[in-house]
Design an enzyme around this catalytic site. Sequence first.
Site, PDB file in Angstrom:
ATOM      1  CG  ASP A  22      -0.219 -31.705  20.148  1.00 38.35           C
ATOM      2  OD1 ASP A  22      -0.192 -31.392  18.987  1.00 38.35           O
ATOM      3  OD2 ASP A  22       0.567 -33.065  20.862  1.00 38.35           O
ATOM      4  CG  HIS A 225      -6.732  -4.913   4.639  1.00 41.32           C
ATOM      5  ND1 HIS A 225      -7.535  -5.059   5.320  1.00 41.32           N
ATOM      6  CD2 HIS A 225      -5.652  -3.857   4.979  1.00 41.32           C
ATOM      7  CE1 HIS A 225      -7.102  -3.954   5.840  1.00 41.32           C
ATOM      8  NE2 HIS A 225      -6.924  -3.148   5.596  1.00 41.32           N
ATOM      9  CG  ASP A 242       1.811  -1.820   5.100  1.00 42.18           C
ATOM     10  OD1 ASP A 242       2.793  -1.751   6.002  1.00 42.18           O
ATOM     11  OD2 ASP A 242       0.371  -1.345   5.527  1.00 42.18           O
ATOM     12  CG  ASP A 253       2.499   0.421  10.560  1.00 41.55           C
ATOM     13  OD1 ASP A 253       2.675  -0.596   9.244  1.00 41.55           O
ATOM     14  OD2 ASP A 253       1.218   0.479  10.265  1.00 41.55           O
ATOM     15  CG  HIS A 332      -5.712   4.585   3.405  1.00 35.69           C
ATOM     16  ND1 HIS A 332      -4.206   5.415   3.305  1.00 35.69           N
ATOM     17  CD2 HIS A 332      -4.934   3.519   2.121  1.00 35.69           C
ATOM     18  CE1 HIS A 332      -3.681   5.189   3.139  1.00 35.69           C
ATOM     19  NE2 HIS A 332      -3.864   4.128   1.519  1.00 35.69           N
ATOM     20  CG  HIS A 336      -3.072   3.655  12.741  1.00 38.33           C
ATOM     21  ND1 HIS A 336      -1.792   2.974  13.020  1.00 38.33           N
ATOM     22  CD2 HIS A 336      -2.327   3.506  11.457  1.00 38.33           C
ATOM     23  CE1 HIS A 336      -1.373   1.646  12.241  1.00 38.33           C
ATOM     24  NE2 HIS A 336      -1.272   1.852  11.419  1.00 38.33           N
ATOM     25  CG  HIS A 343      -4.889  -0.814  12.756  1.00 40.06           C
ATOM     26  ND1 HIS A 343      -5.493  -0.834  12.911  1.00 40.06           N
ATOM     27  CD2 HIS A 343      -3.813  -0.112  12.531  1.00 40.06           C
ATOM     28  CE1 HIS A 343      -5.537  -1.195  11.362  1.00 40.06           C
ATOM     29  NE2 HIS A 343      -3.833  -0.494  11.377  1.00 40.06           N
ATOM     30  CD  GLU A 372      -0.522   3.613   7.374  1.00 38.73           C
ATOM     31  OE1 GLU A 372      -0.933   2.967   6.281  1.00 38.73           O
ATOM     32  OE2 GLU A 372      -0.914   3.896   8.574  1.00 38.73           O
ATOM     33  CE1 TYR A 376      -2.530   1.999  -1.608  1.00 35.40           C
ATOM     34  CE2 TYR A 376      -3.721   3.901  -1.341  1.00 35.40           C
ATOM     35  CZ  TYR A 376      -2.626   2.636  -1.078  1.00 35.40           C
ATOM     36  OH  TYR A 376      -1.720   3.102   0.472  1.00 35.40           O
ATOM     37  NE  ARG A 393       0.331   1.385   3.354  1.00 37.22           N
ATOM     38  CZ  ARG A 393      -0.217   0.353   2.565  1.00 37.22           C
ATOM     39  NH1 ARG A 393      -1.192   1.097   1.362  1.00 37.22           N
ATOM     40  NH2 ARG A 393      -0.015  -0.804   2.409  1.00 37.22           N
ATOM     41  CD  GLU A 395       1.799   2.451   8.037  1.00 40.36           C
ATOM     42  OE1 GLU A 395       2.350   1.574   6.768  1.00 40.36           O
ATOM     43  OE2 GLU A 395       1.425   2.307   8.592  1.00 40.36           O
TER      44      GLU A 395
HETATM   45  N1  GLY Z   1      -0.280  -1.984   7.900  1.00 42.60           N
HETATM   46  C1  GLY Z   1      -0.901  -1.448   8.390  1.00 42.60           C
HETATM   47  C2  GLY Z   1      -1.232  -0.318   8.524  1.00 42.60           C
HETATM   48  O1  GLY Z   1      -0.662   0.311   8.159  1.00 42.60           O
HETATM   49  O2  GLY Z   1      -2.025   0.293   9.083  1.00 42.60           O
HETATM   50 MN    MN Z   2      -0.221   1.656   9.235  1.00 44.46          MN
HETATM   51 MN    MN Z   3       1.342  -0.054   7.690  1.00 44.82          MN
END
Ligand code: GLY
Ligand code: MN
Ligand code: MN
Length: 425
Positions: A22, A225, A242, A253, A332, A336, A343, A372, A376, A393, A395
């Site tokens: 619950d 991830h 991140d 983000d 990547h 976004h 996203h 971003e 890597y 990274r 961002e």
């Molecule tokens: N933290 C998700 C992205 O950077 O897209």
């Molecule tokens: Mn992002």
């Molecule tokens: Mn991010």
Amino acid sequence: MASMGEGLAIVPTAPEAIRNRDSHYPYRFDSYFYYLTGFKEPESVLVLLGGAQPKTILFCRDKDMEREIWDGFRYGADAAKEQFGFDEAYSINQLDAVVLKLLANQPKLYFSLGENAIWDGRVTGWLNSLRNQARTGVSVPDDVRDIRKLVDEMRLYKSPFEQEIMRQSANIAASAHNRAIHFAKPNMMEYEVEAEFLHEFYRKGAQAPAYTSIVAGGANACTLHYNANNCVLKAGDLLLIDAGCELDGYASDITRTFPVNGKFIGAQKDVYELVLASQLAAIAKVNTSNHWNAPHEAALDVLIQGFIDLKLCKGSKESVLENGDYRQFYMHRTGHWLGLDVHDAGEYKYAKAKNQQDNWRALQPGMTLTVEPGCYIRPADNVPEAFWNIGIRIEDDVLVTQHGCEVLTSNAVKSIADIEALMQY
Ligand code: GLY
Ligand code: MN
Ligand code: MN
């Protein structure tokens, strides 16, 4: 409602989700429902009537003293109508009866088909009930469209009200990153650093992290991830964080990468400066003269030249771009849309462009996006050992403005000098 024309839209909010027995997960409303209503209670449905006499109709939980003693305040239909400005409001228990009446003889139904199987069943049940009344002269919508398509176009352009919330969300996340950077030291656990930025999120009024936070020391940063966040931080390693928060529904983000012991050295420094240069080049392209992909192209241009200079890639800039060798280190895209969802909603290409190769959307004021780029470097035979396990990274969140852009997350330290200074004292 103007964009719907004649027809009825049915927009349920998200269901509550059980964690175990619950106990529930913290409740999060559906972004489309919230965008259209500002109403945060579960078990709510918005119905929009388009056409000559448009109407907004909310269905929500009843007032219930017993439940309110246990779970807290509920508006109830009357107060919700009054305070949120709906034209009509009803108990959620009246949904079947009222919707059946409203849906009869409508030419179109707008609904997010496929989002939730239970709602899919309920909506098709209503359509079938109406079909069963055909001999009484009732007609059934024969045109079912996805309401998300219309709302996505609106969500893509943030109003000044939304921009201000996103600015605040970004500011909270920026101070949380600064706090984590200042706090981090060798031999701490990744989760100890996570606790620092979560503390700052909640302390400043954010309701939740906007997504699962990544706190990745050393080689962990090369897992895009990674979110176990349970390893020890070693002197000489970098730490990639991140993390962003959700404030009043809107996500921030941010990614920052910094040395655990406070000093960038050797190859780390070279790669950091490269990623930073690519990010600045990408941000410089965020303006109304450019399309969605221009920042990505600018970041790639800088990164590829850097990979060649650092002897990570061989050949000319054109050949590395063409053959995709850069993807070993940058796999990547550069950003976004950002908004209610991390996203966020909105098409990246124009659907009906003539030339499929070149139909990226033009950037326009009010759009918000992340920038971003990263790099890597996993251990590999074709990579000098000095670069192994470096994952970086950087961002930021950016708002397109009339005359360029506003970096919403500019308070988070980013230059080598600023990061090292913050880690000094
Ligand atoms: N933290 C998700 C992205 O950077 O897209
Ligand atoms: Mn992002
Ligand atoms: Mn991010």
